[in-house]
Design a protein around this motif. Sequence first.
Motif, PDB file in Angstrom:
ATOM      1  N   ALA A  72      -1.261   4.295  -1.074  1.00 15.40           N
ATOM      2  CA  ALA A  72      -2.475   3.988  -0.321  1.00 15.40           C
ATOM      3  C   ALA A  72      -2.173   4.050   1.175  1.00 15.40           C
ATOM      4  N   ASN A  73      -3.197   3.804   1.974  1.00 11.97           N
ATOM      5  CA  ASN A  73      -3.061   3.876   3.427  1.00 11.97           C
ATOM      6  C   ASN A  73      -2.476   2.566   3.958  1.00 11.97           C
ATOM      7  N   CYS A  95     -12.315  -0.995  -8.021  1.00 12.84           N
ATOM      8  CA  CYS A  95     -11.369  -0.111  -7.326  1.00 12.84           C
ATOM      9  C   CYS A  95     -10.530   0.608  -8.378  1.00 12.84           C
ATOM     10  N   CYS A 119      -4.233  -0.851   5.822  1.00 12.37           N
ATOM     11  CA  CYS A 119      -4.081  -2.205   5.289  1.00 12.37           C
ATOM     12  C   CYS A 119      -3.578  -3.169   6.373  1.00 12.37           C
ATOM     13  N   ALA A 133       0.824  -1.213   0.000  1.00 11.23           N
ATOM     14  CA  ALA A 133       0.000   0.000   0.000  1.00 11.23           C
ATOM     15  C   ALA A 133       0.853   1.256   0.000  1.00 11.23           C
ATOM     16  N   THR A 180     -12.102  -0.330  -2.687  1.00 11.26           N
ATOM     17  CA  THR A 180     -10.995   0.600  -2.420  1.00 11.26           C
ATOM     18  C   THR A 180      -9.666  -0.074  -2.721  1.00 11.26           C
ATOM     19  N   LYS A 181      -8.648   0.757  -2.858  1.00  9.08           N
ATOM     20  CA  LYS A 181      -7.312   0.216  -3.066  1.00  9.08           C
ATOM     21  C   LYS A 181      -6.896  -0.668  -1.901  1.00  9.08           C
ATOM     22  N   GLU A 182      -7.222  -0.217  -0.684  1.00  7.52           N
ATOM     23  CA  GLU A 182      -6.793  -0.939   0.500  1.00  7.52           C
ATOM     24  C   GLU A 182      -7.421  -2.329   0.551  1.00  7.52           C
ATOM     25  N   LEU A 185      -7.243   0.872  -8.798  1.00 10.92           N
ATOM     26  CA  LEU A 185      -5.854   0.466  -8.994  1.00 10.92           C
ATOM     27  C   LEU A 185      -5.533   0.443 -10.487  1.00 10.92           C
ATOM     28  N   GLU A 228       0.259   0.507 -10.972  1.00 14.87           N
ATOM     29  CA  GLU A 228       0.260   0.277  -9.530  1.00 14.87           C
ATOM     30  C   GLU A 228       0.272  -1.219  -9.212  1.00 14.87           C
TER      31      GLU A 228
END
Length: 735
Positions: free
Chosen positions: A543-544, A701, A548, A538, A654-656, A703, A707
């Motif tokens: 990302a966060n 998401c 994660c 992440a 979400t990405k996470e 991504l 990425e």
Amino acid sequence: MNNEIRYQNKTIRYRLNGWKTSAAVRLLLYAALAALLSFAFFPKLVPPTYDLKPGSIADKTILAPRQEVDAAATLRAKDAAVQQVQPVYQVVGLNNEALVDTLFDKLNQINADAEVKFEDKVSIYRTVLPQIVADHHARSVKTFRSSGAYSDTLLEELDRTIADQAYRIPEEAFFKFPRLTKEDLAAMQPVARDIVTKLMYDELQQVQSARAKVAELVSTSNLTKALSRELVQEIIRVSLSPNKFIDTRGTEEARVKAREETKPVYVNKGDVLVKRGDLITEELYKRLEDMDLLKTQSNYWPQLGLVLLSGMMVTFLYMYHRRTKAHIHDTNTQLIMLGLIYVLNIAVMKIIAYGQTDIPYIGYLAPTAMGAMLITILFDGTLAFGSTIVFAIIASVMFNTDPALMFDFRYGLLTLVAGWAGIFTMQKASQRSSILKAGIVVALFSALAMLSLLLMNDHVAENEILLTLAYSFSGGLLTAVLVIGLVPFFEALFGILSPLKLVELSNPNHPLLRKLLTETPGTYHHSVMVGNLSEAAAEAVGANGLLCRVGSYYHDIGKTKRPSYFIENQTNIENPHDRIDPALSKSIIVAHARDGVEMLRDYKMPKAICDIAEQHHGTTLLHYFYHKAKQQAEGEGREVKEEEFRYPGPKAQTKEAAIVGIADSVEAAVRSLRNPTMEQIDTMVHKIIKSRLDDGQLSDCDLTLKELDTIAKTLNETLLGIFHSRIEYPNEGAS
């Protein structure tokens, strides 16, 4: 049918959440932010207007909003300056000594003529002597006029003044002049000349005062004969004339110069124009009208300037938001939260500002760093830096008490120092106690900032120093108290997971993590490994990472309901799935996501954590049980649909959630390898990511392919570190 239902649900969810990314909503939010800034600036930067009429009584004291020339006072000052100008006089030399010589020449001439009778001489003197005086003055004026030495108005005044103050020789003197002998006249002439010279040396505006001194001066002369003394006085008196005359033109020029050189009288910003209870005269009404302080006027320039200032600041904020990593520009929800922080910070500053009229220096108590610290905790430090500059501008306007200024830099500096001190302290915060520590740092730096300003001012009283330092230090502590109280409010209202909250949730003493550790130690170890992998991946793509990690700790909490049915917990026991139907196995396996979400919600866990637990498998297929069921169905002549062996979803939003899902599969797959090599790990990671991509699990998401490539490289590097001691390197021994 199921696909159609999922599509409909997705469409409804998109429409309900569409406002979160709507450009129109974003525009309205920035407009609201501009309105908020205008509200904060309005009382200080826009002068109020009053409903007054001539003859009414002022119900409040009115101050001048700006510096402006007071026309009436300036006119009075000019008139006063003109009145103070003294008349301009000119001293004009009329050569009176030459007049004395001319008079004595005429006396000598007439008295020496024996053929002229006495009576005729008397008659001649009565006519000639005054004429000689008049001709002498006329020649002088003519000479002055031709030379241009004096103005015509001055020469006219000279003519008039000499005529008005002309001396008339007494009648009896004309009968005595013929009796003077040549010797008498010779003795009298130098005496007369000396006395005239002496008296005309002074500036004579009124010649009468000089003529009054003649008798005394003659009495001290060397003349002994009474007749000579008497007649020389008459000759002297007639020869004397004024020599100081008012210059009308020069006086007028001096008055014009005095009027022009009189400086304008200004009404300074903050000066009292009208006191409460004063009668509004026509003059006061005109002054208020000139200052645009009447409601009947339509002067909107200050309001326009305020709108331009607020609009410019919001424009800079918009451009700044687009370049930060906080995604403020992409999510209206976060923009609303940021706006609420602005509202709260400005509201607290406004409350403190109201007390400035009664409590000196209380403005230094304002917790202006509150907004910066909240933004640092809930967003990031970069966004907080830009916001602190805005708060500094607002504070310098809101707390300004000097009517002559628009901004008080002291409050702006205090806000910058306090805000930036809070940002630097909070960026690495991991516990709520860190907020209190940051408040102490803010208090110290605030006090130091004010002390530096006070030390540069030699005229500050001791009590002012103590109050300023006490208020500024207390303001830092008040900031910490407010931030500690407001962070949970924002976390609950917006479902925000601040770093502080995430660190708290990662504590192994949390009931759910203790349950996971004691009841499913294999799952706990797996979750920790997934946390390490997902956090690294992440952070590699922005990302966060902390979310994660913590989300990974809880993503399989549902397995605690049936721990023995999951392979990582099957230590020295038979696999129960070998004895049950694949469909039942599938139901047990997929249930752990639903069970986990229910358990997390029962414990009031944040939505982001629940979403990761619910979405980390998406709608992936349980390949093992699907193929097992398919093999059984082939022998029975049945058909097994793939959709029956998929997780119910939803897919990662979400990405996470997507990163945790990838890390979960990668960790499980690599753990199943015996003595994995770098090539095997790399192949496995890319295979899992490609599989998820081909299966459409990453379609919801944001991504990107770049990425995903970065995630794959990061997972490889992290796994290499984890399995370093067990990896076999080709042509090399274990390292």
